[in-house]
Design a protein around this motif. Structure first.
Motif, PDB file in Angstrom:
ATOM      1  N   GLY A   1       0.819  -1.214   0.000  1.00 14.85           N
ATOM      2  CA  GLY A   1       0.000   0.000   0.000  1.00 14.85           C
ATOM      3  C   GLY A   1       0.849   1.260   0.000  1.00 14.85           C
ATOM      4  N   THR A   2       1.956   1.243   0.747  1.00 14.20           N
ATOM      5  CA  THR A   2       2.841   2.410   0.814  1.00 14.20           C
ATOM      6  C   THR A   2       3.474   2.690  -0.548  1.00 14.20           C
ATOM      7  OG1 THR A   2       3.331   1.958   3.136  1.00 14.20           O
ATOM      8  CG2 THR A   2       4.864   3.396   1.964  1.00 14.20           C
ATOM      9  N   LEU A   3       3.928   1.635  -1.228  1.00 12.20           N
ATOM     10  CA  LEU A   3       4.550   1.814  -2.547  1.00 12.20           C
ATOM     11  C   LEU A   3       3.534   2.322  -3.567  1.00 12.20           C
ATOM     12  CD1 LEU A   3       6.810  -1.379  -2.679  1.00 12.20           C
ATOM     13  CD2 LEU A   3       7.564   1.002  -2.502  1.00 12.20           C
ATOM     14  N   LEU A   4       2.322   1.767  -3.533  1.00 12.69           N
ATOM     15  CA  LEU A   4       1.281   2.251  -4.451  1.00 12.69           C
ATOM     16  C   LEU A   4       0.947   3.715  -4.170  1.00 12.69           C
ATOM     17  CD1 LEU A   4      -1.225  -0.770  -4.604  1.00 12.69           C
ATOM     18  CD2 LEU A   4       0.493  -0.109  -6.285  1.00 12.69           C
ATOM     19  N   ASP A   5       0.937   4.076  -2.902  1.00 16.27           N
ATOM     20  CA  ASP A   5       0.640   5.453  -2.514  1.00 16.27           C
ATOM     21  C   ASP A   5       1.713   6.418  -3.016  1.00 16.27           C
ATOM     22  OD1 ASP A   5      -1.342   6.985  -1.269  1.00 16.27           O
ATOM     23  OD2 ASP A   5      -0.118   7.254   0.527  1.00 16.27           O
ATOM     24  N   LYS A   6       2.936   5.919  -3.182  1.00 16.86           N
ATOM     25  CA  LYS A   6       4.039   6.755  -3.666  1.00 16.86           C
ATOM     26  C   LYS A   6       4.104   6.824  -5.186  1.00 16.86           C
ATOM     27  CE  LYS A   6       7.051   6.136   0.353  1.00 16.86           C
ATOM     28  NZ  LYS A   6       8.354   5.601   0.854  1.00 16.86           N
ATOM     29  N   GLY A   7       3.190   6.125  -5.866  1.00 19.46           N
ATOM     30  CA  GLY A   7       3.116   6.234  -7.317  1.00 19.46           C
ATOM     31  C   GLY A   7       3.627   5.045  -8.094  1.00 19.46           C
ATOM     32  N   TYR A   8       4.118   4.013  -7.407  1.00 19.59           N
ATOM     33  CA  TYR A   8       4.571   2.817  -8.115  1.00 19.59           C
ATOM     34  C   TYR A   8       3.365   2.016  -8.616  1.00 19.59           C
ATOM     35  CZ  TYR A   8       9.259   3.508  -6.133  1.00 19.59           C
ATOM     36  OH  TYR A   8      10.489   4.020  -5.791  1.00 19.59           O
TER      37      TYR A   8
END
Length: 343
Positions: A19-26
């Motif tokens: 979730g953190t990586l998706l939130d950063k745009g990945y």
């Protein structure tokens, strides 16, 4: 390919990191690749399986279902992905799993020491029944005395404990079989209404159902969906048969001209406050916000209740253990005193 089972902690960490990586745009693919590089081989194999499912066109929540992620967490991911905010669902699911694990650890820590003491006492009672009390009985017979009534009652009770355990297990197995066949063809709502008959289950069940439903509906409405479209999503999801049926029922209630608050008032499995919050939210045009806030308050309240319950477990168990120790002490000392008095 061999499937590696994650424990709750590993699942929570994975969902949080993804979730953190998706939130950063990945992208999902990029995020999974990064996570596979950072984790040990067993987790990397699982992530590879998830990536293969995604290549085949399966949604993330469906792939995670194969990895034994709890169904209610999959529900969070399903509704979040339908809103186009998958990272929010992943982070929320991770938070819930972490809180469950913390409560589980607190519970185990609370009962660990009392459980050891109870086990020790059980061994003591076994040796008292098999060796000490027979010696007492022989000694009292040799001096033409009868064992105290208190001790005789305790011996009878200790002898009855194995029978009691077998009877309890037999009744539980029979109850399970009867309930299984009774509910085999019943709807999820019929099953829920059955459990609502029991006071010790009713309140907890209402809180769980109301919190989950208000959270999902609130965030769907905040995302711009209409009530009808939101209930259609509840119908389409397959992670909870109860809410699948509930979506159909609520759509029918709205077609009959009922307001949403009126529909909720008729539901015995939801807290009465849900109807009040719904009426207030519809009045000020902020139904989604009000339901989401209400679900957060319910979750915090439930956590506080559970923590309060956990703090009571250890004192209660120690009180029970202390009572058992006192009973055993008296069962030994009373015959000794009576024997001394007879000399």
């Amino acid at each position: 390919m061999r499937r590696h089972k994650w424990n709750s902690t590993q699942q929570a960490v994975f969902l949080k990191n993804l979730g953190t990586l998706l939130d950063k745009g990945y992208s999902i693919s990029e995020s999974l690749t990064l996570l596979s590089l950072q984790n040990k081989r067993a987790t990397s194999v699982t992530i590879k399986t998830i990536k293969e499912d995604l290549v085949k066109g399966k949604p993330l929540f469906e792939s995670l279902e194969r990895q034994r992620i709890p169904s209610d967490i999959l529900g969070y991911l399903y509704f979040a992905s339908e809103q186009g905010n998958l990272s929010f669902g992943l982070l929320e699911g991770s938070s819930i799993l972490q809180k469950r694990e913390e409560l589980k650890k607190s519970f185990l820590q609370s009962i660990r020491y009392p459980a050891v003491l109870l086990g020790t006492l059980s061994v003591m009672m076994f040796f008292m029944l098999k060796f000490l009390f027979p010696q007492f009985s022989n000694l009292f017979q040799s001096v033409n005395l009868a064992l105290p009534v208190y001790t005789l009652y305790l011996i009878s009770f200790l002898e009855f404990i194995p029978v009691l355990i077998y009877l309890t297990l037999t009744l539980l197995i029979l109850m399970f079989i009867i309930l299984h066949f009774h509910f085999k063809h019943k709807s999820a709502h019929d099953k829920i209404c059955f459990w609502l008959r029991f006071p010790f289950v009713r309140e907890a069940l209402k809180i769980v159902l109301t919190q989950y439903f208000s959270f999902q509906l609130g965030h769907l409405l905040k995302g711009g969906l209409s009530l009808t479209n939101a209930f259609q999503l509840f119908e389409q999801q397959s992670f909870s048969i109860f809410f699948n049926e509930e979506g159909t029922i609520l759509k029918a209630d709205l077609r009959k001209g009922k307001s949403l608050s009126e529909a909720f008032e008729e539901k015995p499995y939801f807290l009465p406050e849900l109807a009040q919050v719904t009426f207030f939210g519809q009045s000020n045009g902020k139904l989604g916000e009000e339901l989401a806030l209400f679900s957060e308050m319910l979750l915090e309240n439930a956590e506080e209740r559970l923590k309060g319950f956990l703090t009571l477990i250890q004192p209660v168990m120690f009180a029970v253990i202390g009572s058992i120790v006192l009973i055993l002490f008296l069962s030994v000392m009373i015959p000794v005193f009576q024997l001394f008095q007879s000399l």
